[in-house]
Design a protein around this motif. Structure first.
Motif: not given
Length: 394
Positions: A218-220, A255-257, A260-261, A291-292
């Motif tokens: 799921n990583y952007p 996407k942010f929602k 998970s972390r 998000f990092i």
């Protein structure tokens, strides 16, 4: 005033560089500066980290460049973010990642260097549009250079040099204030690793919680990256211990929602795990969250450590040396949560941490004023450049 434009190739001689054989270590024992991208941090190039011999130049594609040439980086990863340029004040050799532009008697070197500096955005567009980190030499040759009379070129160069000198003084003041922050910390608490003042000690795991980013499928990536939305931070967003958002990118709220972390909260610390190991900043901005990326980790202080104190501690030279020591143990230099969790630091009482933060506040106010002033000087310099090369600088 109408200014004639000419191709760069008409007014300079372009020379390339080279690397002497690494199989001949004696080639690298000379006194001739051998300039590479890592040395291109200053406008006046007077030395380099590496030096070579005259014999190395005779037996390689490296050439001796006479003083007064314009040195430009044309191939390097740094081109993704900046366009390093300078003028050598002493004879040098260059490696293959640079070109040397030797000016004809039609053009003043400082004037041309300032023009190329002002044209950096267009040059870097060529880089970002390709998979290779390079500026094609042909692109350099074809740059159209405004060419007023030589006396006017020298006048423009002098005005821009004076404006740049003001910016340099402001940057130097900011560097001193940054050193003051570190001095205050060491004066109050001493070395956080050796703990000569005898404070209670704690592992970093006892002081803070760790959280990696969501590294699942799921990583952007790709179309997830936007120009607005929720901050998506990378290592380039940490500059000189501070959060730098000028080149920030974003992901959508949707996407942010779904992640998970790796979601930031105000006053979290962010640390880099690869590349420049252990670069650290506070998430202290107008944004509520972000998000990092996969090369970073969140450090969330517990009640025993105030965020600004912990940030100051983790950015001391002593802490950075620890990060380098443990991070360079494997084939690929990196830090992990497990490695960080075991590090032991001095932990003064919270009331003394608060006293430190109060002292820090005064220096931060001065830093903010200098940063505002530097921003104004940057705008002035950009305006002067724009007007100068359009013939509008009266």
């Amino acid at each position: 005033m109408t200014i004639t434009k000419v191709p760069l190739d008409d007014i300079v001689t372009i020379s390339g560089g080279g690397t002497p054989s690494k199989a001949k270590p004696e080639y690298f024992t000379g006194k001739i500066p051998w300039v590479s991208p890592k040395d291109m941090k200053f406008w006046d190039i007077v030395d380099s980290q590496d030096h070579i011999t005259e014999e190395a130049i005779k037996n390689s594609t490296a050439k001796l460049i006479a003083p007064g040439a314009i040195l430009v980086v044309i191939r390097s990863g740094v081109l993704k973010h900046s366009f390093p340029i300078g003028i050598n004040k002493v004879p040098v050799a260059i490696n293959q990642d640079l070109k040397a532009l030797t000016c004809s008697d039609q053009v003043d070197a400082t004037y041309l260097a300032r023009f190329l500096q002002s044209n950096a955005r267009n040059l870097l567009t060529n880089v970002r549009g390709t998979t290779a980190d390079n500026i094609p030499t042909e692109s350099l040759r074809q740059i159209q250079v405004p060419l007023p009379p030589l006396s006017e070129q020298k006048r423009i160069a002098e005005i821009l040099d004076r404006a740049e000198a003001l910016r340099a003084k402001r940057r130097a003041a900011l560097a001193l204030l940054d050193e003051l922050t570190q001095s205050i910390f060491l004066d109050m608490f001493g070395d956080p690793i050796h703990n000569e003042k005898g404070w209670q000690c704690a592992t970093l795991a006892e002081i803070a919680q760790f959280e990696n980013g969501d590294r699942s499928s799921n990583y952007p990536s790709g179309d997830d990256i936007k120009t607005e939305g929720v901050l998506f931070l990378s290592t380039k967003n940490i500059v000189d211990r501070q959060l730098e958002l000028r080149d920030a990118v974003f992901i959508t709220h949707e996407k942010f929602k779904s992640l998970s972390r790796g979601k930031l909260k105000p006053m979290d610390l962010i640390i880099t795990l690869r590349g420049t190991l252990g670069s650290c900043c506070l998430f202290d901005s107008d944004y509520d969250t972000g998000f990092i990326n996969a090369q970073m980790m969140i450090i969330r202080p517990r009640e025993s450590a105030l965020p600004r104190f912990l940030h100051a501690m983790l950015t001391t030279k002593q802490a950075k040396d620890q990060f380098k020591r443990i991070g360079h143990g494997g084939a690929v230099p990196q830090l992990t949560a497990t490695q960080l969790s075991k590090l032991v630091f001095a932990l003064p009482p919270v009331d003394l941490q608060k006293a430190f933060c109060e002292r820090l506040h005064s220096s931060e106010e001065l830093i903010a004023k200098h940063e505002t002033s530097l921003g104004e000087l940057d705008q002035l310099f950009a305006s002067l450049q724009h007007r100068a090369f359009r013939g509008e600088l009266s």
